[in-house]
Design a protein around this motif. Structure first.
Motif: not given
Lengths: 367, 209
Positions: A157, A162, A284-286, A288-292, B74, B111-112, B160-161, B164-165, B208
């Motif tokens: 990612r 991921y 951490e493996v990731r 902080r990046v938003p999906m968009t 997505v 994921e989302v 987790r992802h 945080r977002n 989003r």
């Protein structure tokens, strides 16, 4: 009365089993001798560069998997994610960088195994094909346990990977590497001193250093001709600068040298994976990046070393959610250029051996 | 060229033959690496991207989906189609179609998803002769759902992802979840705990920006 002779034009492909995909070779023959070879490409064009302009940055990760070289999906993701991260200035956590290197190298092993197996079959050695695919299956199983996919992973990612591998996975990799390094010795024993194999490959399809540079050959093809260039060494990305490994370089420039380079690269990849496993930090493996995510306006050119050579991406962003323009520098495409130079003057039977030795993937050539 | 006597050549050939056949003989008794597919099957990992499914919440008996349309947005292949009716708590799914022939198994939707409402099932025998059967509607997706959560590792990483977002307020309001989620990535434990925590904070995961 003199016997009237003329040159013969022969079409090889696009559906010939030894062209490793849909490549058409227009071979001009004088009797049995190859006078000229013109590769005709474009049968597998999927316009991945254009499609990337219409997808979000994150969606492209799953596209480069299959749109580019399908045997090195992880390395495609690597170069794409690296490009976007450099452009957007995203810091990747250390653990993710080690995991990326680990997966890159496992993917290199898998890719080289496919190459060795299929090339073996091209030269009439069925055993090596079966052996290589046996080991490749184990690597794919390891991938599946982490990513859920066997060929198309969508694992990297932007800003990391991921997810963490499941518990106990690293031990499985270690066990596999211990097993695999013995198998590499077996391939070596099977082929390197094999008189039939030597007769088919040694001194065949020679390209000298100057020509190789002029044609833009990179990766194992270039290194077999004496170009001591490995992007992992000259422009280290991720954590390759912390890894100790050697770059095998041969000067013969023939099929046998290309084979030796790849065989040695397998050993070096095992070394790198072992180091990555040993030094794998926690955390951490990731990032902080938003999906968009949006990348800032600008452009970036990133090079990586894929299993076939210098895989690079030129990404232009206009500040939106999607890339403005993407250009992929595919190593197979440049290596294919060198093909004509290699084949000229050889017999028709050597065409197969030479074509197999440059390890092209047509999905990578045409994109 | 040094000449080799006929006897030595025959001897060499016999020796080579014996070596080769000896290997064949030894390999014959080794364990086979191939699998006779329809009779034997290989186990697949629990993260395997097989079929998509919509599990039903065992407590309420309803969909876990909160109709946020994130998966639809997505999806790189645009193969998810969602429609809903009603307002607020009464909002229900009326349509959830997945065109599995378009799906590229990238798991971005998994994921989302903030509520673990869409998951992958490690089922790999979904090929068919009729393309129209590859359009899965809500009922079929419910039926495909696993009895217990399977892909727990992936859900740990995703939560987790997402926490945080999307849900900064939720993290602030519920610190235990932030901790649990942070551990979730490395240990991949307690999917139920994660799910409960995520469901509690799901209201904060809006569309989003």
């Amino acid at each position: 009365m003199a016997l009237r002779t003329e040159e013969l034009m022969l079409n090889m492909g696009p559906q010939h089993p030894s062209t490793h995909g849909v490549l058409r070779l227009v071979v001009t023959l004088d009797g049995e001798n190859v006078v000229d070879v013109k590769p005709d490409i474009g049968y597998l064009h999927s316009s991945v560069e254009k499609m990337m302009e219409y997808r979000l940055y994150v969606q492209n990760v799953s596209l480069v998997d299959r749109g580019m070289d399908y045997l090195t999906a992880m390395q495609n993701e690597q170069v794409y994610c690296l490009a976007v991260e450099r452009l957007a200035g995203i810091e990747v956590p250390d653990r993710a960088r080690y995991l990326r290197v680990l997966f890159d190298e496992l993917q290199r092993l898998a890719s080289h195994l496919v190459w060795l197996g299929t090339w073996g079959i091209d030269l009439g050695a069925t055993t090596v094909f079966l052996w290589c695919f046996r080991e490749r299956e184990m690597i794919l199983d390891l991938f599946e346990k982490v990513t859920g996919g066997r060929l198309h992973h969508a694992y990297f990612r932007i800003g990391g990977v991921y997810i963490d591998p499941p518990p106990g996975w690293t031990d499985e990799v270690k066990k596999f590497l211990d097993y695999f390094i013995l198998r590499v010795a077996e391939y070596d024993k099977l082929l390197t001193a094999n008189p039939i194999f030597l007769a088919r490959t040694k001194g065949v399809g020679v390209i000298n250093r100057q020509d190789a540079i002029a044609m833009g050959a990179s990766g194992p093809v270039g290194r077999a001709s004496g170009i001591a260039m490995d992007v992992r060494k000259v422009e280290p990305y991720e954590v390759y600068d912390r890894m100790a490994f050697d770059v095998p370089v041969f000067t013969e420039g023939d099929c046998f040298a290309r084979y030796q380079v790849r065989l040695e690269e397998m050993r070096q990849s095992v070394r790198i994976v072992r180091q990555a496993l040993k030094e794998l930090p926690a955390g951490e493996v990731r990032a902080r990046v938003p999906m968009t995510m949006k990348a800032p306006r600008g452009e970036v050119y990133v090079r990586t070393e894929s299993a076939r050579g210098d895989l690079a991406i030129h990404l232009v962003s206009d500040g939106g959610e999607m890339p403005y323009r993407v250009k992929i520098r595919a190593p197979s495409f440049s290596n294919l250029y060198a093909l004509t130079e290699m084949m000229r003057g050889w017999k028709i039977a050597d065409v197969i051996a030479i074509l197999g030795s440059i390890d092209i993937v047509l999905s990578d050539v045409d994109r | 060229m040094n000449r080799i006597s006929v006897g030595a050549r025959v001897g060499g050939a016999v020796k080579a033959l014996a070596t080769g056949l000896g290997l064949t003989w030894r390999v014959m008794f080794r364990r086979k690496v191939t699998v006779k597919y329809p009779i034997e099957r290989l186990p697949v990992s629990n993260r395997f991207h097989g079929l998509l499914a919509l599990p039903i919440d065992p407590e309420t008996g309803r969909d876990l989906c909160i109709i946020c349309f994130q998966c639809e947005r997505v999806c790189p292949s645009r193969c998810i189609h969602i429609e809903a009716q009603g307002k607020g708590k009464e909002r229900v799914l009326t349509r959830f179609d997945i065109e599995m022939d378009k799906c590229q198994y990238c798991a971005f939707c998994v994921e989302v998803c903030p509520t673990e409402a869409i998951v992958f099932v490690p089922h790999y025998e979904s090929s068919t002769f009729d393309r129209s059967t590859l359009l899965y509607n809500l009922d079929e997706l419910h039926r495909a759902a696993p009895k217990e959560p399977i892909a727990t590792g992936i859900i740990g990483g995703r939560h987790r992802h997402n926490g945080r977002n999307g849900g900064t307020p939720a993290v602030a309001a519920a610190p235990p979840r932030a901790d649990g989620a942070r551990n979730g990535g490395s240990s991949a434990s307690s999917p139920h705990g994660d799910r409960a925590a995520a469901a509690g904070s799901s209201s904060s995961v809006g569309p989003r920006q």
